[in-house]
Design a protein around this motif. Structure first.
Motif, PDB file in Angstrom:
ATOM      1  N   SER A  18       0.836  -1.203   0.000  1.00  0.00           N
ATOM      2  CA  SER A  18       0.000   0.000   0.000  1.00  0.00           C
ATOM      3  C   SER A  18       0.873   1.257   0.000  1.00  0.00           C
ATOM      4  CB  SER A  18      -0.950  -0.004   1.200  1.00  0.00           C
ATOM      5  OG  SER A  18      -0.236  -0.327   2.364  1.00  0.00           O
ATOM      6  N   GLU A  19       2.186   1.090  -0.034  1.00  0.00           N
ATOM      7  CA  GLU A  19       3.117   2.231  -0.042  1.00  0.00           C
ATOM      8  C   GLU A  19       3.896   2.217  -1.372  1.00  0.00           C
ATOM      9  OE1 GLU A  19       5.047   4.999  -0.118  1.00  0.00           O
ATOM     10  OE2 GLU A  19       4.560   5.159   2.018  1.00  0.00           O
ATOM     11  N   PRO A  20       3.587   3.150  -2.278  1.00  0.00           N
ATOM     12  CA  PRO A  20       4.253   3.149  -3.586  1.00  0.00           C
ATOM     13  C   PRO A  20       5.776   3.178  -3.506  1.00  0.00           C
ATOM     14  CG  PRO A  20       2.467   4.761  -3.532  1.00  0.00           C
ATOM     15  CD  PRO A  20       2.601   4.226  -2.145  1.00  0.00           C
ATOM     16  N   ARG A  21       6.326   3.866  -2.506  1.00  0.00           N
ATOM     17  CA  ARG A  21       7.798   3.945  -2.392  1.00  0.00           C
ATOM     18  C   ARG A  21       8.413   2.578  -2.078  1.00  0.00           C
ATOM     19  NH1 ARG A  21       9.104   8.068   2.097  1.00  0.00           N
ATOM     20  NH2 ARG A  21       7.286   7.067   3.017  1.00  0.00           N
ATOM     21  N   ILE A  22       7.652   1.723  -1.392  1.00  0.00           N
ATOM     22  CA  ILE A  22       8.151   0.362  -1.117  1.00  0.00           C
ATOM     23  C   ILE A  22       7.950  -0.503  -2.354  1.00  0.00           C
ATOM     24  CG2 ILE A  22       7.901  -1.707   0.317  1.00  0.00           C
ATOM     25  CD1 ILE A  22       6.974   0.117   2.600  1.00  0.00           C
ATOM     26  N   LEU A  23       6.767  -0.387  -2.938  1.00  0.00           N
ATOM     27  CA  LEU A  23       6.445  -1.203  -4.125  1.00  0.00           C
ATOM     28  C   LEU A  23       7.518  -1.090  -5.200  1.00  0.00           C
ATOM     29  CD1 LEU A  23       2.649  -0.706  -4.932  1.00  0.00           C
ATOM     30  CD2 LEU A  23       3.805  -2.839  -4.352  1.00  0.00           C
ATOM     31  N   GLU A  24       7.962   0.143  -5.428  1.00  0.00           N
ATOM     32  CA  GLU A  24       8.900   0.334  -6.547  1.00  0.00           C
ATOM     33  C   GLU A  24      10.282  -0.260  -6.278  1.00  0.00           C
ATOM     34  OE1 GLU A  24      10.707   4.842  -5.857  1.00  0.00           O
ATOM     35  OE2 GLU A  24       8.938   4.571  -7.122  1.00  0.00           O
ATOM     36  N   LEU A  25      10.561  -0.595  -5.015  1.00  0.00           N
ATOM     37  CA  LEU A  25      11.866  -1.192  -4.696  1.00  0.00           C
ATOM     38  C   LEU A  25      11.861  -2.718  -4.830  1.00  0.00           C
ATOM     39  CD1 LEU A  25      12.746   0.874  -1.494  1.00  0.00           C
ATOM     40  CD2 LEU A  25      13.795   1.091  -3.755  1.00  0.00           C
ATOM     41  N   LEU A  26      10.664  -3.299  -4.919  1.00  0.00           N
ATOM     42  CA  LEU A  26      10.557  -4.760  -4.871  1.00  0.00           C
ATOM     43  C   LEU A  26      10.733  -5.392  -6.250  1.00  0.00           C
ATOM     44  CD1 LEU A  26       7.486  -5.002  -2.461  1.00  0.00           C
ATOM     45  CD2 LEU A  26       9.914  -5.184  -1.867  1.00  0.00           C
ATOM     46  N   ASP A  27      11.519  -6.461  -6.309  1.00  0.00           N
ATOM     47  CA  ASP A  27      11.712  -7.185  -7.566  1.00  0.00           C
ATOM     48  C   ASP A  27      10.635  -8.249  -7.751  1.00  0.00           C
ATOM     49  OD1 ASP A  27      14.343  -6.053  -8.401  1.00  0.00           O
ATOM     50  OD2 ASP A  27      14.904  -6.816  -6.434  1.00  0.00           O
ATOM     51  N   MET A  28      10.104  -8.748  -6.637  1.00  0.00           N
ATOM     52  CA  MET A  28       9.036  -9.753  -6.710  1.00  0.00           C
ATOM     53  C   MET A  28       8.071  -9.475  -5.559  1.00  0.00           C
ATOM     54  SD  MET A  28       9.205 -13.896  -6.441  1.00  0.00           S
ATOM     55  CE  MET A  28      10.788 -14.064  -7.206  1.00  0.00           C
ATOM     56  N   ARG A  29       6.760  -9.556  -5.869  1.00  0.00           N
ATOM     57  CA  ARG A  29       5.767  -9.219  -4.849  1.00  0.00           C
ATOM     58  C   ARG A  29       4.841 -10.409  -4.629  1.00  0.00           C
ATOM     59  NH1 ARG A  29       3.940  -3.869  -8.138  1.00  0.00           N
ATOM     60  NH2 ARG A  29       5.911  -2.718  -8.027  1.00  0.00           N
ATOM     61  N   ILE A  30       4.870 -10.930  -3.420  1.00  0.00           N
ATOM     62  CA  ILE A  30       4.060 -12.108  -3.089  1.00  0.00           C
ATOM     63  C   ILE A  30       3.013 -11.693  -2.045  1.00  0.00           C
ATOM     64  CG2 ILE A  30       4.114 -14.429  -2.087  1.00  0.00           C
ATOM     65  CD1 ILE A  30       7.113 -14.531  -2.957  1.00  0.00           C
ATOM     66  N   PHE A  31       1.739 -11.999  -2.325  1.00  0.00           N
ATOM     67  CA  PHE A  31       0.671 -11.694  -1.360  1.00  0.00           C
ATOM     68  C   PHE A  31       0.151 -13.012  -0.787  1.00  0.00           C
ATOM     69  CE2 PHE A  31      -3.487 -10.693   0.260  1.00  0.00           C
ATOM     70  CZ  PHE A  31      -3.376  -9.392   0.740  1.00  0.00           C
ATOM     71  N   VAL A  32       0.187 -13.123   0.527  1.00  0.00           N
ATOM     72  CA  VAL A  32      -0.305 -14.325   1.198  1.00  0.00           C
ATOM     73  C   VAL A  32      -1.772 -14.075   1.568  1.00  0.00           C
ATOM     74  CG1 VAL A  32       0.058 -15.891   3.129  1.00  0.00           C
ATOM     75  CG2 VAL A  32       2.026 -14.776   2.059  1.00  0.00           C
ATOM     76  N   ASP A  33      -2.649 -14.885   0.976  1.00  0.00           N
ATOM     77  CA  ASP A  33      -4.082 -14.614   1.022  1.00  0.00           C
ATOM     78  C   ASP A  33      -4.801 -15.701   1.819  1.00  0.00           C
ATOM     79  OD1 ASP A  33      -6.337 -13.223   0.379  1.00  0.00           O
ATOM     80  OD2 ASP A  33      -6.578 -14.126  -1.602  1.00  0.00           O
ATOM     81  N   THR A  34      -5.282 -15.334   2.993  1.00  0.00           N
ATOM     82  CA  THR A  34      -5.912 -16.322   3.872  1.00  0.00           C
ATOM     83  C   THR A  34      -7.247 -15.766   4.369  1.00  0.00           C
ATOM     84  OG1 THR A  34      -3.707 -17.050   4.529  1.00  0.00           O
ATOM     85  CG2 THR A  34      -5.513 -17.687   5.980  1.00  0.00           C
ATOM     86  N   ASP A  35      -8.256 -16.623   4.458  1.00  0.00           N
ATOM     87  CA  ASP A  35      -9.589 -16.171   4.880  1.00  0.00           C
ATOM     88  C   ASP A  35      -9.531 -15.485   6.247  1.00  0.00           C
ATOM     89  OD1 ASP A  35     -10.660 -17.192   2.565  1.00  0.00           O
ATOM     90  OD2 ASP A  35     -11.342 -19.065   3.487  1.00  0.00           O
ATOM     91  N   SER A  36     -10.449 -14.509   6.417  1.00  0.00           N
ATOM     92  CA  SER A  36     -10.388 -13.707   7.647  1.00  0.00           C
ATOM     93  C   SER A  36     -10.735 -14.512   8.895  1.00  0.00           C
ATOM     94  CB  SER A  36     -11.272 -12.472   7.535  1.00  0.00           C
ATOM     95  OG  SER A  36     -12.543 -12.838   7.109  1.00  0.00           O
ATOM     96  N   ASP A  37     -11.578 -15.558   8.761  1.00  0.00           N
ATOM     97  CA  ASP A  37     -11.881 -16.343   9.973  1.00  0.00           C
ATOM     98  C   ASP A  37     -10.631 -17.086  10.455  1.00  0.00           C
ATOM     99  OD1 ASP A  37     -11.985 -17.988   7.735  1.00  0.00           O
ATOM    100  OD2 ASP A  37     -13.729 -19.147   8.386  1.00  0.00           O
ATOM    101  N   VAL A  38      -9.870 -17.594   9.510  1.00  0.00           N
ATOM    102  CA  VAL A  38      -8.634 -18.298   9.890  1.00  0.00           C
ATOM    103  C   VAL A  38      -7.633 -17.298  10.477  1.00  0.00           C
ATOM    104  CG1 VAL A  38      -6.683 -19.665   9.009  1.00  0.00           C
ATOM    105  CG2 VAL A  38      -8.990 -20.035   8.096  1.00  0.00           C
ATOM    106  N   ARG A  39      -7.566 -16.115   9.882  1.00  0.00           N
ATOM    107  CA  ARG A  39      -6.591 -15.119  10.343  1.00  0.00           C
ATOM    108  C   ARG A  39      -6.887 -14.668  11.774  1.00  0.00           C
ATOM    109  NH1 ARG A  39      -6.526 -10.684   8.384  1.00  0.00           N
ATOM    110  NH2 ARG A  39      -8.320 -10.599   7.005  1.00  0.00           N
ATOM    111  N   ILE A  40      -8.180 -14.416  12.088  1.00  0.00           N
ATOM    112  CA  ILE A  40      -8.482 -13.931  13.446  1.00  0.00           C
ATOM    113  C   ILE A  40      -8.245 -15.042  14.468  1.00  0.00           C
ATOM    114  CG2 ILE A  40     -11.003 -14.245  13.136  1.00  0.00           C
ATOM    115  CD1 ILE A  40      -9.258 -11.769  15.529  1.00  0.00           C
ATOM    116  N   LEU A  41      -8.562 -16.291  14.104  1.00  0.00           N
ATOM    117  CA  LEU A  41      -8.320 -17.387  15.059  1.00  0.00           C
ATOM    118  C   LEU A  41      -6.825 -17.531  15.344  1.00  0.00           C
ATOM    119  CD1 LEU A  41     -10.915 -19.998  13.791  1.00  0.00           C
ATOM    120  CD2 LEU A  41     -10.989 -18.714  15.931  1.00  0.00           C
TER     121      LEU A  41
END
Ligand code: CTP
Length: 208
Positions: A115-138
Motif C-alpha cells: 500500500s506504499e508506492p515507495r516500497i512497491l517500486e523497490l521490490l523485484d518480486m511481490r508475493i501476497f499471502v491470502d488467507t480467509d479472515s476467519d482463519v486469520r483472526i483465530l
C-alpha cells in the motif's frame, strides 16, 4: 549484482511469517536476509503504556516508513543496516538493534508493503499471502495471547476497532499489486515449491 528484493505482504495472521521462515530456511543464511516492517513501528517512548495501547497499529501512520525505506535502499545497494527491534508486549521499540547484512536474496515481510508506492517500486518480486479472515483472526487470538501478552477481550476489541477496518482499507486492495497470490500461506506446499524454484534459479545464475 545487487540483491534481489522479495516482498511478502498479507493480512495479520495470514501466514506471512511461516512463508518467510520456510523460504529463509531453504535458502540459507549465507545467501538470504529477512527484514520485517513490524520492526519499524514508530518509537513511542514519549507516550505512556495506556496511550500506546490506543495507537492504531494497522494504519500506515504507525510505521516509521522513512527509516524502513532508507534501510531497504541501503540493503539494495549492498550495504548493511541496523534494524530496530520491537516489543509487542509493551508496544514500543527496544533499545537494541540487529545488524542486517546484504545477501543475494532479501525477504521483506509486512502487512502494509504493497500500500506504499515507495516500497512497491523497490521490490523485484511481490508475493501476497491470502488467507480467509476467519482463519486469520483465530490464528491472531492464539498468537497474541501466547506471544504478545494480550487478553482475549483486548484482541477482539482491537480487531473490530482497527485491525479489520484497516485491513479492508489498506491491505486487501493492495493485493492487486502482487505478482503472485498464495492462498493459505504456509500450508500451500505447491506455491512454496514454485517460489523456491524461482529463488534457486536466481541464486544459481549468480554463482560465478
Ligand atoms: N500490533 C499490535 N500491537 C503493537 C504493534 C502491532 O497488536 N504494538 C499488531 C497490528 O495490529 C498488526 C499486527 O501486529 O495487525 C502485525 O503483525 P502480523 O502481521 O499479525 O504478524 P506477522 O507474524 O508479521 O504475520 P503473520 O501473522 O501473517 O505470520
Amino acid at each position: 549484482m545487487r540483491p534481489v528484493l522479495i516482498g511478502l505482504c498479507g493480512g495479520s495472521g495470514s501466514g506471512k511469517s511461516t512463508v518467510t521462515e520456510q523460504l529463509y530456511a531453504n535458502t540459507g543464511s549465507e545467501r538470504c536476509t529477512v527484514i520485517r516492517q513490524d520492526n519499524y513501528y514508530k518509537d513511542q517512548s514519549h507516550l505512556s503504556f495506556e496511550d500506546r495501547q490506543k495507537t492504531n497499529y494497522d494504519h500506515p501512520f504507525a510505521f516509521d516508513n522513512d527509516l524502513f525505506i532508507e534501510h531497504l535502499k541501503l540493503l539494495r545497494e549492498g550495504k548493511s543496516v541496523d534494524m530496530p527491534e520491537y516489543d509487542f508486549s509493551v508496544h514500543n521499540r527496544k533499545k537494541e538493534t540487529i545488524r542486517l547484512e546484504p545477501k543475494d536474496i532479501i525477504l521483506i515481510e509486512g502487512i502494509l508493503l504493497f500500500s506504499e508506492p515507495r516500497i512497491l517500486e523497490l521490490l523485484d518480486m511481490r508475493i501476497f499471502v491470502d488467507t480467509d479472515s476467519d482463519v486469520r483472526i483465530l490464528r491472531r487470538i492464539k498468537r497474541d495471547m501466547k506471544e504478545r501478552a494480550r487478553s482475549l477481550d483486548s484482541v477482539i476489541d482491537q480487531y473490530m476497532a482497527t485491525v479489520r477496518p484497516a485491513h479492508l482499507q489498506f491491505v486487501e486492495p493492495s493485493k492487486r499489486y502482487a505478482d503472485i497470490i498464495v492462498p493459505e500461506g504456509g500450508y500451500n506446499k505447491v506455491a512454496l515449491d514454485l517460489i523456491q524454484t524461482k529463488v534457486d534459479h536466481i541464486l544459481n545464475s549468480r554463482k560465478k
